[in-house]
Design a protein around this motif. Structure first.
Motif, mmCIF file in Angstrom:
data_model
loop_
_atom_site.group_PDB
_atom_site.id
_atom_site.type_symbol
_atom_site.label_atom_id
_atom_site.label_comp_id
_atom_site.label_asym_id
_atom_site.label_seq_id
_atom_site.Cartn_x
_atom_site.Cartn_y
_atom_site.Cartn_z
ATOM 1 N N GLY A 147 0.792 -1.230 0.000
ATOM 2 C CA GLY A 147 0.000 0.000 0.000
ATOM 3 C C GLY A 147 0.820 1.274 0.000
ATOM 4 N N THR A 148 2.138 1.146 -0.137
ATOM 5 C CA THR A 148 2.964 2.356 -0.262
ATOM 6 C C THR A 148 3.499 2.402 -1.677
ATOM 7 O OG1 THR A 148 4.827 3.596 0.658
ATOM 8 C CG2 THR A 148 5.099 1.230 0.536
ATOM 9 N N LEU A 149 3.559 3.594 -2.247
ATOM 10 C CA LEU A 149 4.082 3.720 -3.608
ATOM 11 C C LEU A 149 5.560 4.091 -3.589
ATOM 12 C CD1 LEU A 149 1.142 5.601 -5.409
ATOM 13 C CD2 LEU A 149 1.595 3.142 -5.330
ATOM 14 N N ARG A 150 6.056 4.474 -2.402
ATOM 15 C CA ARG A 150 7.457 4.898 -2.399
ATOM 16 C C ARG A 150 8.382 3.687 -2.399
ATOM 17 N NH1 ARG A 150 10.292 6.617 2.785
ATOM 18 N NH2 ARG A 150 9.356 5.391 4.453
ATOM 19 N N LYS A 151 9.590 3.937 -2.943
ATOM 20 C CA LYS A 151 10.559 2.844 -3.049
ATOM 21 C C LYS A 151 11.132 2.529 -1.675
ATOM 22 C CE LYS A 151 12.267 3.510 -7.748
ATOM 23 N NZ LYS A 151 11.834 4.867 -8.111
ATOM 24 N N PHE A 211 8.816 1.272 4.581
ATOM 25 C CA PHE A 211 8.769 0.224 5.599
ATOM 26 C C PHE A 211 7.823 -0.917 5.193
ATOM 27 C CE2 PHE A 211 9.885 4.034 8.172
ATOM 28 C CZ PHE A 211 11.135 3.602 8.579
ATOM 29 N N ASN A 212 6.740 -0.571 4.541
ATOM 30 C CA ASN A 212 5.787 -1.623 4.169
ATOM 31 C C ASN A 212 6.276 -2.436 2.983
ATOM 32 O OD1 ASN A 212 3.240 -1.512 5.981
ATOM 33 N ND2 ASN A 212 3.947 0.605 5.681
ATOM 34 N N GLU A 213 7.093 -1.816 2.135
ATOM 35 C CA GLU A 213 7.765 -2.585 1.084
ATOM 36 C C GLU A 213 8.734 -3.583 1.745
ATOM 37 O OE1 GLU A 213 7.777 -3.206 -2.106
ATOM 38 O OE2 GLU A 213 9.667 -4.324 -1.996
ATOM 39 N N TYR A 229 -2.476 6.099 6.572
ATOM 40 C CA TYR A 229 -2.486 7.523 6.258
ATOM 41 C C TYR A 229 -3.694 8.131 6.962
ATOM 42 C CZ TYR A 229 0.935 7.243 2.321
ATOM 43 O OH TYR A 229 2.054 7.084 1.533
ATOM 44 N N ASN A 230 -3.421 9.036 7.875
ATOM 45 C CA ASN A 230 -4.504 9.745 8.572
ATOM 46 C C ASN A 230 -5.603 8.796 9.051
ATOM 47 O OD1 ASN A 230 -3.295 12.323 8.344
ATOM 48 N ND2 ASN A 230 -3.854 12.343 6.179
ATOM 49 N N ALA A 231 -5.158 7.821 9.814
ATOM 50 C CA ALA A 231 -6.061 6.874 10.477
ATOM 51 C C ALA A 231 -6.858 6.000 9.523
ATOM 52 C CB ALA A 231 -7.002 7.585 11.450
ATOM 53 N N GLY A 286 3.640 1.073 10.878
ATOM 54 C CA GLY A 286 3.439 2.511 10.992
ATOM 55 C C GLY A 286 3.829 3.000 12.370
ATOM 56 N N GLY A 287 3.145 4.030 12.805
ATOM 57 C CA GLY A 287 3.472 4.676 14.075
ATOM 58 C C GLY A 287 2.931 3.932 15.280
ATOM 59 N N ARG A 288 2.707 4.720 16.318
ATOM 60 C CA ARG A 288 2.371 4.206 17.654
ATOM 61 C C ARG A 288 1.225 3.200 17.669
ATOM 62 N NH1 ARG A 288 -0.931 6.621 20.784
ATOM 63 N NH2 ARG A 288 -1.191 8.356 19.341
HETATM 64 C C1 LIG Z 1 -0.473 11.402 4.294
HETATM 65 C C2 LIG Z 1 0.152 10.691 5.453
HETATM 66 C C3 LIG Z 1 -0.580 10.426 6.580
HETATM 67 C C4 LIG Z 1 -0.025 9.689 7.640
HETATM 68 N N1 LIG Z 1 -0.818 9.354 8.706
HETATM 69 C C5 LIG Z 1 -0.331 8.481 9.636
HETATM 70 C C6 LIG Z 1 -1.181 7.943 10.648
HETATM 71 O O1 LIG Z 1 -2.368 8.233 10.741
HETATM 72 N N2 LIG Z 1 -0.648 7.055 11.531
HETATM 73 C C7 LIG Z 1 0.657 6.675 11.454
HETATM 74 O O2 LIG Z 1 1.102 5.851 12.256
HETATM 75 N N3 LIG Z 1 1.487 7.178 10.512
HETATM 76 C C8 LIG Z 1 1.023 8.055 9.610
HETATM 77 N N4 LIG Z 1 1.838 8.538 8.619
HETATM 78 C C9 LIG Z 1 3.279 8.200 8.667
HETATM 79 C C10 LIG Z 1 3.568 6.874 8.000
HETATM 80 O O3 LIG Z 1 3.398 5.837 8.946
HETATM 81 C C11 LIG Z 1 5.011 6.876 7.490
HETATM 82 O O4 LIG Z 1 5.182 7.900 6.520
HETATM 83 C C12 LIG Z 1 5.414 5.541 6.929
HETATM 84 O O5 LIG Z 1 6.802 5.576 6.658
HETATM 85 C C13 LIG Z 1 4.648 5.210 5.648
HETATM 86 O O6 LIG Z 1 4.858 3.879 5.280
HETATM 87 P P1 LIG Z 1 5.950 3.433 4.177
HETATM 88 O O7 LIG Z 1 7.303 3.665 4.802
HETATM 89 O O8 LIG Z 1 5.676 2.007 3.959
HETATM 90 O O9 LIG Z 1 5.749 4.270 2.937
HETATM 91 C C14 LIG Z 1 1.318 9.267 7.561
HETATM 92 C C15 LIG Z 1 2.062 9.549 6.412
HETATM 93 C C16 LIG Z 1 1.510 10.231 5.363
HETATM 94 C C17 LIG Z 1 2.324 10.462 4.110
#
Ligand SMILES: Cc1cc2nc3c(=O)[nH]c(=O)nc-3n(C[C@H](O)[C@H](O)[C@H](O)COP(=O)(O)O)c2cc1C
Length: 184
Positions: free
Chosen positions: A11-15, A18-20, A79-81, A119-121
Motif C-alpha cells: 500500500g505504499t508507492l514509495r521505493k 517500511f511496508n515494502e 495515512y490519517n487513520a 506505521g506509528g504508535r
Molecule cells: C499522508 C500521510 C498520513 C499519515 N498518517 C499516519 C497515521 O495516521 N498514523 C501513522 O502511524 N502514521 C502516519 N503517517 C506516517 C507513515 O506511517 C510513514 O510515513 C510511513 O513511513 C509510511 O509507510 P511506508 O514507509 O511504507 O511508505 C502518515 C504519512 C503520510 C504520508
C-alpha cells in the motif's frame, strides 16, 4: 497439493518504504510454501465511470492478477487513520462488474484477503480496521484474526530500515501460517 498463489499488494508507492520491506519479509516467509507475486497497480487510473467501458488494459491486468490469486495479502501504511487513497482506488476498481456483465463478475467477490501494516504508535490499527471493513463490504472473505501490526521502533524511523522485534517476527509467522490454512 499444488502450491497456492498469494498476491501481495503493497500500500505504499514509495521505493523501499517500511511496508515494502515488510512485504519482502512476508515473501521470504512464504518462500517454498506458496507461489508469491506482487500486484503492480500504480498505473491504474483514478476511478472514473467514463473509463470503465471498454475495459482498459491496466484494469484488465490488475483484475486478472487478483482472479489468479488464491489469497491477497495487503501490506499497507496508515495515512490519517485509514488506508492510502490509492488502495481505495484499487479496491474500487476491483469492486466493479466487468463492462456489460452482471454484478457478480466483480473480482472482489469471494476474494480471500488478509492485512498487515507498519506505521506509528498505533501499529496501523485504524488502517487495518478500515481496510478489513472495506474489503468485507466489497464481498471479500477477510481473515481478520492474526493480523500483524508493527509499531515501528525509534531505530527503524532513524535508519529507514525495518527492524522487527522477536514478537513482531512471531506474529508475522503466525499470520502466514493462518493465511495458508485460510486459502487451502
Ligand atoms: C499522508 C500521510 C498520513 C499519515 N498518517 C499516519 C497515521 O495516521 N498514523 C501513522 O502511524 N502514521 C502516519 N503517517 C506516517 C507513515 O506511517 C510513514 O510515513 C510511513 O513511513 C509510511 O509507510 P511506508 O514507509 O511504507 O511508505 C502518515 C504519512 C503520510 C504520508
Amino acid at each position: 497439493m499444488a502450491e497456492k498463489n498469494v498476491l501481495i499488494v503493497v500500500g505504499t508507492l514509495r521505493k523501499n518504504g517500511f511496508n515494502e520491506q515488510l512485504a519482502q519479509r512476508i515473501e521470504a516467509l512464504l518462500e517454498g510454501r506458496a507461489n508469491v507475486s506482487r500486484l503492480y497497480y500504480s498505473a491504474l487510473p483514478l476511478m472514473n465511470q467514463d473509463l470503465e467501458d471498454p475495459e482498459r488494459p491496466e484494469v484488465a491486468a490488475v483484475r486478472e492478477a487478483v482472479r489468479q490469486a488464491d489469497g491477497v495479502w495487503f501490506v499497507s501504511p496508515q495515512y490519517n487513520a485509514s488506508f492510502p487513497g490509492h488502495v481505495k482506488n484499487l479496491v474500487d476498481w476491483l469492486s466493479r462488474p466487468l463492462p456489460g456483465k452482471g454484478r457478480d463478475t466483480a473480482v472482489s467477490g469471494g476474494m480471500r484477503a488478509t492485512v498487515s501494516g507498519a506505521g506509528g504508535r498505533t501499529a496501523t490499527a485504524e488502517m487495518r480496521a478500515a481496510l478489513d471493513a472495506l474489503l468485507a463490504f466489497v464481498g471479500a472473505q477477510v481473515m481478520t484474526e492474526k493480523e500483524t501490526g508493527i509499531a515501528l521502533s525509534g531505530e527503524s524511523w532513524m535508519s529507514g530500515t525495518l527492524t522487527l522485534s522477536p514478537e513482531d517476527e512471531a506474529a508475522l509467522s503466525a499470520q502466514a501460517e493462518a493465511f495458508l490454512e485460510f486459502i487451502a
